[in-house]
Design a protein around this motif. Sequence first.
Motif, PDB file in Angstrom:
ATOM      1  N   PRO B 127      -9.313  -0.814  27.802  1.00 54.61           N
ATOM      2  CA  PRO B 127      -8.477   0.261  27.243  1.00 54.61           C
ATOM      3  C   PRO B 127      -7.017  -0.139  27.046  1.00 54.61           C
ATOM      4  CG  PRO B 127      -9.095   0.728  29.532  1.00 54.61           C
ATOM      5  CD  PRO B 127      -9.889  -0.460  29.110  1.00 54.61           C
ATOM      6  N   GLN B 128      -6.558  -1.138  27.722  1.00 52.16           N
ATOM      7  CA  GLN B 128      -5.137  -1.498  27.632  1.00 52.16           C
ATOM      8  C   GLN B 128      -4.901  -2.712  26.734  1.00 52.16           C
ATOM      9  OE1 GLN B 128      -2.676   0.423  28.732  1.00 52.16           O
ATOM     10  NE2 GLN B 128      -4.253   1.873  29.410  1.00 52.16           N
ATOM     11  N   ASN B 129      -5.970  -3.199  26.081  1.00 54.68           N
ATOM     12  CA  ASN B 129      -5.796  -4.350  25.183  1.00 54.68           C
ATOM     13  C   ASN B 129      -5.741  -3.909  23.726  1.00 54.68           C
ATOM     14  OD1 ASN B 129      -7.257  -5.450  27.748  1.00 54.68           O
ATOM     15  ND2 ASN B 129      -6.413  -7.264  26.739  1.00 54.68           N
ATOM     16  N   VAL B 130      -4.999  -4.628  22.937  1.00 54.65           N
ATOM     17  CA  VAL B 130      -4.966  -4.371  21.502  1.00 54.65           C
ATOM     18  C   VAL B 130      -6.278  -4.864  20.878  1.00 54.65           C
ATOM     19  CG1 VAL B 130      -3.877  -5.034  19.316  1.00 54.65           C
ATOM     20  CG2 VAL B 130      -2.459  -4.487  21.314  1.00 54.65           C
ATOM     21  N   ILE B 131      -6.944  -3.981  20.112  1.00 53.39           N
ATOM     22  CA  ILE B 131      -8.203  -4.356  19.448  1.00 53.39           C
ATOM     23  C   ILE B 131      -7.950  -4.348  17.947  1.00 53.39           C
ATOM     24  CG2 ILE B 131     -10.677  -3.922  19.282  1.00 53.39           C
ATOM     25  CD1 ILE B 131      -9.847  -4.094  22.179  1.00 53.39           C
ATOM     26  N   LEU B 132      -8.155  -5.472  17.300  1.00 55.13           N
ATOM     27  CA  LEU B 132      -7.883  -5.604  15.865  1.00 55.13           C
ATOM     28  C   LEU B 132      -9.174  -5.725  15.068  1.00 55.13           C
ATOM     29  CD1 LEU B 132      -4.930  -8.172  16.029  1.00 55.13           C
ATOM     30  CD2 LEU B 132      -4.805  -5.659  15.921  1.00 55.13           C
ATOM     31  N   SER B 133      -9.101  -5.274  13.829  1.00 53.79           N
ATOM     32  CA  SER B 133     -10.230  -5.351  12.898  1.00 53.79           C
ATOM     33  C   SER B 133     -10.025  -6.502  11.935  1.00 53.79           C
ATOM     34  CB  SER B 133     -10.334  -4.041  12.107  1.00 53.79           C
ATOM     35  OG  SER B 133     -11.144  -4.221  10.958  1.00 53.79           O
ATOM     36  N   GLY B 134     -11.028  -7.352  11.803  1.00 50.42           N
ATOM     37  CA  GLY B 134     -10.987  -8.408  10.801  1.00 50.42           C
ATOM     38  C   GLY B 134     -12.132  -8.262   9.816  1.00 50.42           C
ATOM     39  N   ASN B 164      -4.529   4.891  24.090  1.00 53.37           N
ATOM     40  CA  ASN B 164      -4.266   4.600  25.506  1.00 53.37           C
ATOM     41  C   ASN B 164      -2.930   3.903  25.736  1.00 53.37           C
ATOM     42  OD1 ASN B 164      -6.943   5.444  26.315  1.00 53.37           O
ATOM     43  ND2 ASN B 164      -7.671   3.547  25.369  1.00 53.37           N
ATOM     44  N   ILE B 165      -2.439   3.247  24.682  1.00 56.25           N
ATOM     45  CA  ILE B 165      -1.309   2.344  24.869  1.00 56.25           C
ATOM     46  C   ILE B 165      -0.040   2.953  24.279  1.00 56.25           C
ATOM     47  CG2 ILE B 165      -0.430   0.029  24.386  1.00 56.25           C
ATOM     48  CD1 ILE B 165      -3.363  -0.877  24.098  1.00 56.25           C
ATOM     49  N   ALA B 166       1.018   2.965  25.082  1.00 52.36           N
ATOM     50  CA  ALA B 166       2.311   3.446  24.590  1.00 52.36           C
ATOM     51  C   ALA B 166       2.855   2.464  23.550  1.00 52.36           C
ATOM     52  CB  ALA B 166       3.298   3.584  25.755  1.00 52.36           C
ATOM     53  N   ASN B 167       3.518   2.996  22.519  1.00 50.41           N
ATOM     54  CA  ASN B 167       4.062   2.149  21.447  1.00 50.41           C
ATOM     55  C   ASN B 167       2.996   1.251  20.817  1.00 50.41           C
ATOM     56  OD1 ASN B 167       6.640   3.170  21.997  1.00 50.41           O
ATOM     57  ND2 ASN B 167       6.885   1.660  23.651  1.00 50.41           N
ATOM     58  N   TYR B 168       1.777   1.794  20.701  1.00 51.00           N
ATOM     59  CA  TYR B 168       0.648   0.982  20.253  1.00 51.00           C
ATOM     60  C   TYR B 168       0.895   0.355  18.887  1.00 51.00           C
ATOM     61  CZ  TYR B 168      -4.051  -0.227  18.657  1.00 51.00           C
ATOM     62  OH  TYR B 168      -5.137  -0.888  18.157  1.00 51.00           O
TER      63      TYR B 168
END
Lengths: 355, 355
Positions: B127-134, B164-168
Amino acid sequence: MSKPNVLIVGAGGVGTMAALSLTLNNKSNVTLVVRSDYDHVMKHGYSIDSAHYGQYKHFKPANIARSVQEANDKMGPFDFIVLTTKNIPDGPITCEEVIKPAVSPGTAILLIQNGIGIEVPMIEAFPQNVILSGVTLIGSFIINGHVENSHFDSLYIGKFDNKNIANYDEIADAKIAEFQSIYQNENPKINSVQKDDDVRKTRWDKLVYNSVFNTTTTIVNLDVNRCQINNANELLFRPAMDELILIANSDGVEVDPKTKDKFLHIGDGLFYSPSMLVDLRKHQLFELEVILGNPLKIAKKNGVSTPILQTLYTLLSMILFRMKEEKGLITVNKEDYKNKNSDDYPEIFHRSCLY
Amino acid sequence: MSKPNVLIVGAGGVGTMAALSLTLNNKSNVTLVVRSDYDHVMKHGYSIDSAHYGQYKHFKPANIARSVQEANDKMGPFDFIVLTTKNIPDGPITCEEVIKPAVSPGTAILLIQNGIGIEVPMIEAFPQNVILSGVTLIGSFIINGHVENSHFDSLYIGKFDNKNIANYDEIADAKIAEFQSIYQNENPKINSVQKDDDVRKTRWDKLVYNSVFNTTTTIVNLDVNRCQINNANELLFRPAMDELILIANSDGVEVDPKTKDKFLHIGDGLFYSPSMLVDLRKHQLFELEVILGNPLKIAKKNGVSTPILQTLYTLLSMILFRMKEEKGLITVNKEDYKNKNSDDYPEIFHRSCLY
């Protein structure tokens, strides 16, 4: 009065058992057309293991012919042609073409075959002949000249509608009674022939099963019960049956509300494969048009919505296409499609993205 | 500032080309996980034949690991994990389980994978990691350590929503910019990395193709063009696409009206097989849930009617069941189903009639 002359076309599980039944009764003169197995059957006959008819090591009907033409030349004309082949109007040869050499003015044609609308091309080809419907519950099959028959031979015979013939009902009913008399064994525990007074309803009822179970199991190459383990009853079979019943209704046939649940649980605890799936696994063409194509034509004519059955039909027609190409019955020439191209599509949707 | 540390998981056509691209740019430290081919690749490297990157006889990224755990132990922690495996949440192991050993607090996870909803279990797991779409348009494949890449490497990167992440947005956009900088070649003719500002729309658009073409061709085991010779465009593809677009609409995404026709003719003149069909022919499990299962969950939630897509999904889930049983991943114990029986059904509908 001489015995009725009967030709059986289709030496599979149903046809060979019909030949045995008629032969044992000895009230008709039987000819069976045997194509690929001719030499073997002429030499050894059939071995038959039947729960109700008994065991036979070297059964041969009175007459065996290599072809319908040969049968007609030697034994015709026939009072009855009993057709027990698969019915594949889109295959290499139609049923009408198969039996044509043996159809005489007085021949009644009994179709012991699955499906809806099978009488239409038959009546068109032979408008002055009586065309009868046979629905059998015999459950028999043949492998290498050996016939296994585990179930009671219960046959329902009725007449298809035919407006071309004067006094059709009387003539057809007389033919039904005649066939009953030559097929029904004196011992009612051996077999049973009953008159079917509503052929269309009988066939629509059976189609509630066949149009859904045969088709689905064939598409996924999985027996009925393994489909049901995946909840196919609720996810696919029941809604597909609903569509089929609406088509039947539009054709003027009511289906008992219990029919769905009866069929959905008819094979509970068994692991068995419908005939269409068996055909697929043998790499044989299967009966798509009479099982699903003809009902969908009626649906279209009557404006019935059938997204599920249409999907099953389209998928199966493509599977048949693949099988026909594998068998060399059709050829795809890629050059014929080369003039088309899609180079003008934006790069983001270029073919390369189509993984 | 040290180079970003990048782990690539999934040494297929896409993953090996990503390793090559990052290695050539020399702006990151690359580790590639290679499982089954490890010994071969350690000894010989990859041979690569790429239209835009060139030819390589013995390409090896800086680091090769046998497993994600080994990669993390030797080279972690990672700034980026690039996941290029198939995404099969119902398979033996989920994507989240695969990468878990290498996910650190600062790791951004880039999913270069097909489908809708793939970020949901990923965000749940991390939940605290950035998940990117490719979304890649590279069109490459690998056979026995040899990589063929015929198309331009065009990659679209965007961020999945994550509350979940501030300033996502800022954090994720910085990660996107960083990956662009290490992946984009100085020569724009070599490759292209663009920011995708609407990940959901990009993925729904692509799904108009994948949910219909990949699924249908796999069910019938026939390439796209042979399906189209059978008029599948009008009988199945177009009405199925209509359902998919209604689901997208219900999820708040509009699809350009031209998208359908574009996809229906994107492969005109070619004879090609989508990746799902390729998987079927290799007897490999395929990506059903992310391509069709997740859209159907959204349809159900939003009350969208999808008889055709539901039928395709149910059929494919049964085909997957058959494949899993063939692979020994599941077992059917017939005894478990023996207590059921249907002997109380009327004889006319007895099992024997089920031919």
